[in-house]
Scaffold this motif. Structure first.
Motif, PDB file in Angstrom:
ATOM      1  N   LEU A  68       0.857  -1.182   0.000  1.00 10.77           N
ATOM      2  CA  LEU A  68       0.000   0.000   0.000  1.00 10.77           C
ATOM      3  C   LEU A  68       0.895   1.234   0.000  1.00 10.77           C
ATOM      4  N   ILE A  69       0.806   1.993  -1.075  1.00 12.73           N
ATOM      5  CA  ILE A  69       1.675   3.158  -1.257  1.00 12.73           C
ATOM      6  C   ILE A  69       0.836   4.423  -1.182  1.00 12.73           C
ATOM      7  N   GLU A  70       1.181   5.276  -0.232  1.00 14.72           N
ATOM      8  CA  GLU A  70       0.437   6.518  -0.052  1.00 14.72           C
ATOM      9  C   GLU A  70       1.342   7.530   0.638  1.00 14.72           C
ATOM     10  N   PRO A  71       1.324   8.782   0.213  1.00 19.90           N
ATOM     11  CA  PRO A  71       2.166   9.787   0.864  1.00 19.90           C
ATOM     12  C   PRO A  71       1.807   9.944   2.343  1.00 19.90           C
ATOM     13  N   ALA A  72       2.724  10.526   3.087  1.00 25.62           N
ATOM     14  CA  ALA A  72       2.501  10.734   4.518  1.00 25.62           C
ATOM     15  C   ALA A  72       1.220  11.525   4.749  1.00 25.62           C
ATOM     16  N   GLY A  73       0.433  11.101   5.727  1.00 21.22           N
ATOM     17  CA  GLY A  73      -0.801  11.809   6.062  1.00 21.22           C
ATOM     18  C   GLY A  73      -2.020  11.314   5.327  1.00 21.22           C
ATOM     19  N   GLY A  74      -1.866  10.239   4.549  1.00 18.89           N
ATOM     20  CA  GLY A  74      -3.023   9.716   3.821  1.00 18.89           C
ATOM     21  C   GLY A  74      -3.953   8.883   4.683  1.00 18.89           C
ATOM     22  N   GLY A  75      -3.398   8.302   5.742  1.00 20.33           N
ATOM     23  CA  GLY A  75      -4.213   7.468   6.627  1.00 20.33           C
ATOM     24  C   GLY A  75      -4.036   5.976   6.391  1.00 20.33           C
ATOM     25  N   LYS A  76      -2.938   5.588   5.721  1.00 17.03           N
ATOM     26  CA  LYS A  76      -2.752   4.176   5.357  1.00 17.03           C
ATOM     27  C   LYS A  76      -2.609   3.261   6.568  1.00 17.03           C
ATOM     28  N   THR A  77      -1.896   3.723   7.603  1.00 18.28           N
ATOM     29  CA  THR A  77      -1.683   2.882   8.784  1.00 18.28           C
ATOM     30  C   THR A  77      -3.008   2.576   9.471  1.00 18.28           C
ATOM     31  N   THR A  78      -3.828   3.598   9.661  1.00 17.55           N
ATOM     32  CA  THR A  78      -5.144   3.405  10.286  1.00 17.55           C
ATOM     33  C   THR A  78      -6.010   2.492   9.437  1.00 17.55           C
ATOM     34  N   ALA A  79      -5.928   2.662   8.108  1.00 15.03           N
ATOM     35  CA  ALA A  79      -6.751   1.854   7.202  1.00 15.03           C
ATOM     36  C   ALA A  79      -6.400   0.369   7.329  1.00 15.03           C
ATOM     37  N   ILE A  80      -5.109   0.048   7.288  1.00 14.64           N
ATOM     38  CA  ILE A  80      -4.701  -1.365   7.379  1.00 14.64           C
ATOM     39  C   ILE A  80      -5.083  -1.940   8.739  1.00 14.64           C
ATOM     40  N   ARG A  81      -4.855  -1.181   9.801  1.00 17.63           N
ATOM     41  CA  ARG A  81      -5.196  -1.667  11.145  1.00 17.63           C
ATOM     42  C   ARG A  81      -6.683  -1.996  11.233  1.00 17.63           C
ATOM     43  N   GLU A 199       9.628   2.315  -6.446  1.00 11.68           N
ATOM     44  CA  GLU A 199      10.906   2.095  -7.105  1.00 11.68           C
ATOM     45  C   GLU A 199      11.584   0.819  -6.602  1.00 11.68           C
ATOM     46  N   ILE A 200      11.500   0.576  -5.300  1.00 13.73           N
ATOM     47  CA  ILE A 200      12.136  -0.607  -4.727  1.00 13.73           C
ATOM     48  C   ILE A 200      11.469  -1.872  -5.237  1.00 13.73           C
ATOM     49  N   ALA A 201      10.131  -1.846  -5.305  1.00 15.32           N
ATOM     50  CA  ALA A 201       9.406  -3.023  -5.807  1.00 15.32           C
ATOM     51  C   ALA A 201       9.824  -3.335  -7.238  1.00 15.32           C
ATOM     52  N   GLY A 202      10.041  -2.288  -8.034  1.00 16.01           N
ATOM     53  CA  GLY A 202      10.438  -2.487  -9.418  1.00 16.01           C
ATOM     54  C   GLY A 202      11.885  -2.917  -9.587  1.00 16.01           C
ATOM     55  N   TYR A 203      12.680  -2.735  -8.541  1.00 12.18           N
ATOM     56  CA  TYR A 203      14.108  -3.063  -8.605  1.00 12.18           C
ATOM     57  C   TYR A 203      14.337  -4.563  -8.679  1.00 12.18           C
ATOM     58  N   PRO A 205      12.474  -7.997  -9.851  1.00 15.69           N
ATOM     59  CA  PRO A 205      11.295  -8.555 -10.537  1.00 15.69           C
ATOM     60  C   PRO A 205      10.570  -9.616  -9.710  1.00 15.69           C
ATOM     61  N   GLN A 206      11.302 -10.410  -8.939  1.00 14.13           N
ATOM     62  CA  GLN A 206      10.665 -11.453  -8.132  1.00 14.13           C
ATOM     63  C   GLN A 206       9.800 -10.839  -7.022  1.00 14.13           C
ATOM     64  N   VAL A 207      10.317  -9.786  -6.405  1.00 13.14           N
ATOM     65  CA  VAL A 207       9.533  -9.094  -5.375  1.00 13.14           C
ATOM     66  C   VAL A 207       8.318  -8.443  -6.018  1.00 13.14           C
ATOM     67  N   ASN A 208       8.541  -7.811  -7.160  1.00 10.47           N
ATOM     68  CA  ASN A 208       7.466  -7.122  -7.871  1.00 10.47           C
ATOM     69  C   ASN A 208       6.322  -8.086  -8.202  1.00 10.47           C
ATOM     70  N   ARG A 209       6.672  -9.276  -8.642  1.00 13.26           N
ATOM     71  CA  ARG A 209       5.681 -10.266  -9.060  1.00 13.26           C
ATOM     72  C   ARG A 209       4.836 -10.764  -7.885  1.00 13.26           C
ATOM     73  N   ARG A 210       5.403 -10.760  -6.707  1.00 16.07           N
ATOM     74  CA  ARG A 210       4.718 -11.364  -5.562  1.00 16.07           C
ATOM     75  C   ARG A 210       3.787 -10.410  -4.830  1.00 16.07           C
ATOM     76  N   PHE A 211       3.783  -9.139  -5.222  1.00 19.31           N
ATOM     77  CA  PHE A 211       2.981  -8.151  -4.498  1.00 19.31           C
ATOM     78  C   PHE A 211       1.935  -7.503  -5.397  1.00 19.31           C
ATOM     79  N   THR A 212       0.730  -7.368  -4.857  1.00 20.65           N
ATOM     80  CA  THR A 212      -0.292  -6.510  -5.465  1.00 20.65           C
ATOM     81  C   THR A 212      -0.072  -5.103  -4.928  1.00 20.65           C
ATOM     82  N   LYS A 213      -0.097  -4.112  -5.829  1.00 22.75           N
ATOM     83  CA  LYS A 213       0.128  -2.730  -5.394  1.00 22.75           C
ATOM     84  C   LYS A 213      -1.197  -1.970  -5.325  1.00 22.75           C
ATOM     85  N   ILE A 214      -1.380  -1.251  -4.233  1.00 22.77           N
ATOM     86  CA  ILE A 214      -2.553  -0.387  -4.074  1.00 22.77           C
ATOM     87  C   ILE A 214      -2.041   1.036  -3.907  1.00 22.77           C
ATOM     88  N   ILE A 215      -2.433   1.909  -4.830  1.00 20.53           N
ATOM     89  CA  ILE A 215      -1.980   3.306  -4.794  1.00 20.53           C
ATOM     90  C   ILE A 215      -3.215   4.207  -4.855  1.00 20.53           C
TER      91      ILE A 215
END
Length: 337
Positions: A68-81, A199-203, A205-215
């Motif tokens: 889950l990729i979101e800039p600071a202050g988006g509320g991602k931590t609260t959402a996942i919890r 950027e790290i996920a794209g670095y 390919p194996q990591v990239n393949r194993r994750f669904t990205k939510i932006i």
């Protein structure tokens, strides 16, 4: 002394209501998407119940994860919890009493050893020799996962896993993540953090393949004004206030919150606190100005709720410059590796 006592009395009077408001969570499309992706990654039994068993892919040898990729202050931590709390199977293990989900807040500077030690602490193992190597720690983590029945690992602020200038350390972090998602006791890995995670996920390919990205998308002035107004009115109703949105309050709020939903809600709650403290019954622009200014430490004429030129202010210029230089340094390290 009388003035101080009066101030304390007012805050004491509104404290229970403020606690209720801060405990509220507004479900957004982002929450629903995280929930949907987590449902995909957990096994459904014959009775149609979601279990704590990860779905395993690649001939049953690999689990999958969510970023889950979101800039600071988006509320991602609260959402996942909040989403995790909606899965009864992800509570404590009925046999071991241990948590099914291991949550680690990544603290900078993060090292492979510090992350693995934090995971071991979450599983009740606090005494580990300082001479234990990182890869021995990873084996310990895997063994504890098997023993305690952990299902998922959530690394919050995960972009800080990759702040190292050393390409080898970044590689090791990625190997660790892949290692947790391999084998009979592989777990669902949830990474939440800022845009640098893309950027790290794209670095790798194996990591990239194993994750669904939510932006999640940013709030947009105009398109999201009505929805945000409804949220503000809902909070006001809970506080016994009415909302006066004149003076472009909602547009100013979106801009001043850097288009982040979580920040907008936080500023709204702080503005309500100002209104209640002052004994007002209508929440208006002045309360937002006081709440925003208190957080931003800016001159009154540079306050987005005060100035007619609010939409021209360049917010967070220094922070953006610092973040850009850090990202550039990271890119150079990746290229040189």
């Amino acid at each position: 002394t009388m003035m101080n006592t009066d101030t304390q009395t007012r805050y004491i009077a509104i404290a229970p209501l403020m606690a209720q408001l801060r405990a509220r969570h507004v479900v957004t499309e982002r929450d629903r998407e995280v929930q949907a992706q987590l449902c995909r990654l957990l096994h459904v039994d014959r009775t149609g119940q979601i279990t704590a068993e990860p779905v395993r892919f690649t001939a049953g040898l690999e689990s999958r994860g969510i970023i889950l990729i979101e800039p600071a202050g988006g509320g991602k931590t609260t959402a996942i919890r909040n989403v995790l709390q909606e899965f009864p199977a992800l509570g404590t293990h009925p046999d071991t009493g241990a948590p099914r989900v291991l949550q680690v807040q990544v603290e900078s500077p993060a090292t492979l050893r510090s992350i693995l030690r934090a995971l071991l602490r979450e599983m009740g193992l606090t005494k580990v020799s300082s001479r234990t190597s990182a890869w021995e720690l990873l084996d310990l983590v895997r063994n504890r996962i098997a023993a305690t029945g952990a299902t998922a690992i959530w690394l919050d602020e995960a972009q800080d896993l990759f702040l190292s200038r050393s390409t080898r350390e970044i590689d090791d972090m990625l190997k660790m993540i892949k290692g947790l998602m391999k084998g009979q006791n592989s777990v669902v890995v949830i990474l939440s953090g800022t845009e640098r995670l893309i950027e790290i996920a794209g670095y790798d390919p194996q990591v990239n393949r194993r994750f669904t990205k939510i932006i999640p998308g940013d709030l947009q002035i105009g398109a999201d004004n009505d929805d945000l107004t409804a949220v503000i009115c809902d909070y006001c109703a809970a506080a016994g206030l009415t909302f006066d949105g004149s003076g472009s309050v909602v547009s100013r709020l979106i801009y001043g919150s850097r288009h982040r939903f979580g920040r907008a809600v936080e500023t709204t709650i702080n503005a309500i606190e100002r209104a209640l403290f002052e004994g007002d019954t209508i929440l208006g622009r002045q309360h937002f100005a006081e709440a925003w200014g208190m957080q931003e430490m800016c001159a009154w004429d540079r306050n987005v709720f005060v100035s007619p030129d609010w939409h021209k202010f360049e917010l967070d210029a220094q922070a953006a410059e610092f973040d850009a230089s850090r990202t550039a340094r990271q890119r150079r390290a990746l290229r040189q590796g």
